[in-house]
Design an enzyme around this catalytic site. Structure first.
Site, PDB file in Angstrom:
ATOM      1  N   PRO A  17       0.794  -1.225   0.000  1.00 26.33           N
ATOM      2  CA  PRO A  17       0.000   0.000   0.000  1.00 26.33           C
ATOM      3  C   PRO A  17       0.832   1.284   0.000  1.00 26.33           C
ATOM      4  CG  PRO A  17      -0.094  -1.082   2.143  1.00 26.33           C
ATOM      5  CD  PRO A  17       0.557  -2.046   1.199  1.00 26.33           C
ATOM      6  N   ASN A  18       0.316   2.246  -0.718  1.00 26.62           N
ATOM      7  CA  ASN A  18       0.871   3.606  -0.820  1.00 26.62           C
ATOM      8  C   ASN A  18       2.138   3.692  -1.665  1.00 26.62           C
ATOM      9  OD1 ASN A  18      -1.118   4.924   0.877  1.00 26.62           O
ATOM     10  ND2 ASN A  18      -0.212   3.776   2.557  1.00 26.62           N
ATOM     11  N   ARG A  25       5.221  10.914  -2.561  1.00 28.43           N
ATOM     12  CA  ARG A  25       5.001  10.583  -1.149  1.00 28.43           C
ATOM     13  C   ARG A  25       6.291  10.810  -0.347  1.00 28.43           C
ATOM     14  NH1 ARG A  25       4.833   4.421   1.198  1.00 28.43           N
ATOM     15  NH2 ARG A  25       4.256   4.956   3.314  1.00 28.43           N
ATOM     16  N   TYR A  30      11.271   8.605   1.117  1.00 32.06           N
ATOM     17  CA  TYR A  30      11.175   7.476   0.184  1.00 32.06           C
ATOM     18  C   TYR A  30      11.861   7.706  -1.160  1.00 32.06           C
ATOM     19  CZ  TYR A  30       7.930   5.593   3.604  1.00 32.06           C
ATOM     20  OH  TYR A  30       7.381   5.110   4.764  1.00 32.06           O
ATOM     21  N   ASN A  82       7.862  -5.794  -1.336  1.00 25.77           N
ATOM     22  CA  ASN A  82       7.875  -4.716  -0.356  1.00 25.77           C
ATOM     23  C   ASN A  82       6.455  -4.645   0.215  1.00 25.77           C
ATOM     24  OD1 ASN A  82       7.901  -2.446   1.183  1.00 25.77           O
ATOM     25  ND2 ASN A  82       8.909  -1.134  -0.334  1.00 25.77           N
ATOM     26  N   ALA A  85       3.346  -0.951   4.634  1.00 25.79           N
ATOM     27  CA  ALA A  85       2.832  -0.943   6.019  1.00 25.79           C
ATOM     28  C   ALA A  85       2.348  -2.323   6.465  1.00 25.79           C
ATOM     29  CB  ALA A  85       1.707   0.077   6.153  1.00 25.79           C
ATOM     30  N   HIS A  88       4.269  -4.685   9.009  1.00 25.12           N
ATOM     31  CA  HIS A  88       4.171  -4.606  10.468  1.00 25.12           C
ATOM     32  C   HIS A  88       2.832  -5.088  11.012  1.00 25.12           C
ATOM     33  CE1 HIS A  88       7.471  -2.051   9.271  1.00 25.12           C
ATOM     34  NE2 HIS A  88       6.639  -1.209   8.680  1.00 25.12           N
ATOM     35  N   ASP A  95       1.123 -15.574   5.915  1.00 21.88           N
ATOM     36  CA  ASP A  95       0.617 -16.933   5.738  1.00 21.88           C
ATOM     37  C   ASP A  95       0.524 -17.309   4.261  1.00 21.88           C
ATOM     38  OD1 ASP A  95       0.433 -17.361   8.448  1.00 21.88           O
ATOM     39  OD2 ASP A  95      -1.753 -17.189   8.551  1.00 21.88           O
ATOM     40  N   GLU A 106      12.494  -9.832   1.030  1.00 21.41           N
ATOM     41  CA  GLU A 106      11.724  -8.690   1.551  1.00 21.41           C
ATOM     42  C   GLU A 106      12.559  -7.442   1.319  1.00 21.41           C
ATOM     43  OE1 GLU A 106      11.051  -9.084   5.768  1.00 21.41           O
ATOM     44  OE2 GLU A 106      10.482  -6.967   5.979  1.00 21.41           O
ATOM     45  N   HIS A 108      12.790  -3.040   1.481  1.00 24.00           N
ATOM     46  CA  HIS A 108      12.270  -1.756   1.952  1.00 24.00           C
ATOM     47  C   HIS A 108      13.161  -0.652   1.416  1.00 24.00           C
ATOM     48  CE1 HIS A 108       9.499  -3.737   4.663  1.00 24.00           C
ATOM     49  NE2 HIS A 108      10.495  -4.527   4.999  1.00 24.00           N
ATOM     50  N   LEU A 109      12.530   0.434   1.037  1.00 25.58           N
ATOM     51  CA  LEU A 109      13.299   1.596   0.587  1.00 25.58           C
ATOM     52  C   LEU A 109      14.065   2.199   1.754  1.00 25.58           C
ATOM     53  CD1 LEU A 109      10.207   2.829  -1.318  1.00 25.58           C
ATOM     54  CD2 LEU A 109      12.372   2.470  -2.489  1.00 25.58           C
ATOM     55  N   ARG A 115      13.882   3.550  12.134  1.00 25.97           N
ATOM     56  CA  ARG A 115      12.737   4.480  12.144  1.00 25.97           C
ATOM     57  C   ARG A 115      11.915   4.302  13.430  1.00 25.97           C
ATOM     58  NH1 ARG A 115       9.673   4.390   6.615  1.00 25.97           N
ATOM     59  NH2 ARG A 115       8.817   6.294   7.570  1.00 25.97           N
ATOM     60  N   ARG A 119       7.865   0.260  13.336  1.00 24.61           N
ATOM     61  CA  ARG A 119       8.329  -0.256  12.034  1.00 24.61           C
ATOM     62  C   ARG A 119       9.431  -1.299  12.189  1.00 24.61           C
ATOM     63  NH1 ARG A 119       5.959   3.237   8.222  1.00 24.61           N
ATOM     64  NH2 ARG A 119       5.689   5.311   9.080  1.00 24.61           N
TER      65      ARG A 119
HETATM   66  C1  DQA Z   1       8.432   0.712   3.627  1.00 25.36           C
HETATM   67  C2  DQA Z   1       8.550   0.918   5.137  1.00 25.36           C
HETATM   68  C3  DQA Z   1       7.195   0.758   5.803  1.00 25.36           C
HETATM   69  O1  DQA Z   1       7.325   0.948   7.213  1.00 25.36           O
HETATM   70  C4  DQA Z   1       6.225   1.785   5.284  1.00 25.36           C
HETATM   71  O2  DQA Z   1       4.941   1.594   5.849  1.00 25.36           O
HETATM   72  C5  DQA Z   1       6.159   1.793   3.795  1.00 25.36           C
HETATM   73  C6  DQA Z   1       7.370   1.609   3.017  1.00 25.36           C
HETATM   74  C7  DQA Z   1       9.756   1.017   2.892  1.00 25.36           C
HETATM   75  O3  DQA Z   1       9.852   0.614   1.729  1.00 25.36           O
HETATM   76  O4  DQA Z   1      10.650   1.644   3.448  1.00 25.36           O
HETATM   77  O5  DQA Z   1       5.115   2.057   3.216  1.00 25.36           O
HETATM   78  O6  DQA Z   1       8.115  -0.651   3.386  1.00 25.36           O
END
Ligand code: DQA
Length: 151
Positions: A17-18, A25, A30, A82, A85, A88, A95, A106, A108-109, A115, A119
């Site tokens: 998401p997002n 954003r 990011y 990725n 959110a 967490h 699952d 996995e 993450h940017l 942080r 997180r």
């Molecule tokens: C994220 C880190 C997460 O905590 C956050 O909710 C994101 C992006 C990252 O790529 O750093 O949306 O996964």
């Protein structure tokens, strides 16, 4: 599959998401690359390596789970995710990956360990082949590089 023998041919990239908002954003957090640019760069790397790559972004937990279940039926042999959110919060997404029994990295940017406290916990890391966190868009590129050539 041991990491030593890993060379993927059909890779699924999942964005949570997002992440569709990347570029606008919180660019100070990011980065300025858009999701389209990141996916474009990933596609270029995959094409060069003669590897099939599909990218999928959703803001919906259900859609991400369905896409993972679809990967159990198609030729997907590696996932780069990725979870954003959902990292967490989502036992359901964890699952789904566990049920799929496909190796995944996995990414993450940002460095989620540097942080906010909430997180620092990930439902995915203990299942993942590896975790790349904090290298911006390069987190994705390095994960893909590992998947396609184990280098
Ligand atoms: C994220 C880190 C997460 O905590 C956050 O909710 C994101 C992006 C990252 O790529 O750093 O949306 O996964």
């Amino acid at each position: 599959m041991t990491s030593g023998k890993l060379v993927a041919k059909n890779i699924l990239i999942l964005h949570g998401p997002n992440l569709n908002l990347l570029g606008s954003r919180e660019p100070d957090v990011y980065g300025s690359e858009t999701l389209e640019e990141i996916n474009g760069n990933l596609s270029k790397l995959a094409t060069k390596a003669n590897v099939s790559l599909v990218s999928f972004q959703s803001n919906s937990e259900a859609d991400l789970i369905s896409r993972i279940q679809q990967a159990m039926e198609d030729e997907t042999d590696f996932i780069i995710i990725n979870p954003a959110a959902f990292t967490h919060t989502s036992i359901a997404l964890r699952d789904a990956l566990s049920a799929a029994r496909l190796p995944f990295i996995e990414v993450h940017l940002t460095n989620i360990f540097a942080r906010e406290t909430f997180r620092r916990e990930s439902y995915f890391s203990s299942l993942a082949l590896g975790v790349i966190s904090g290298l911006g868009a390069r987190s994705y590129y390095l994960a893909l590089k590992y998947a396609i050539c184990n280098c």
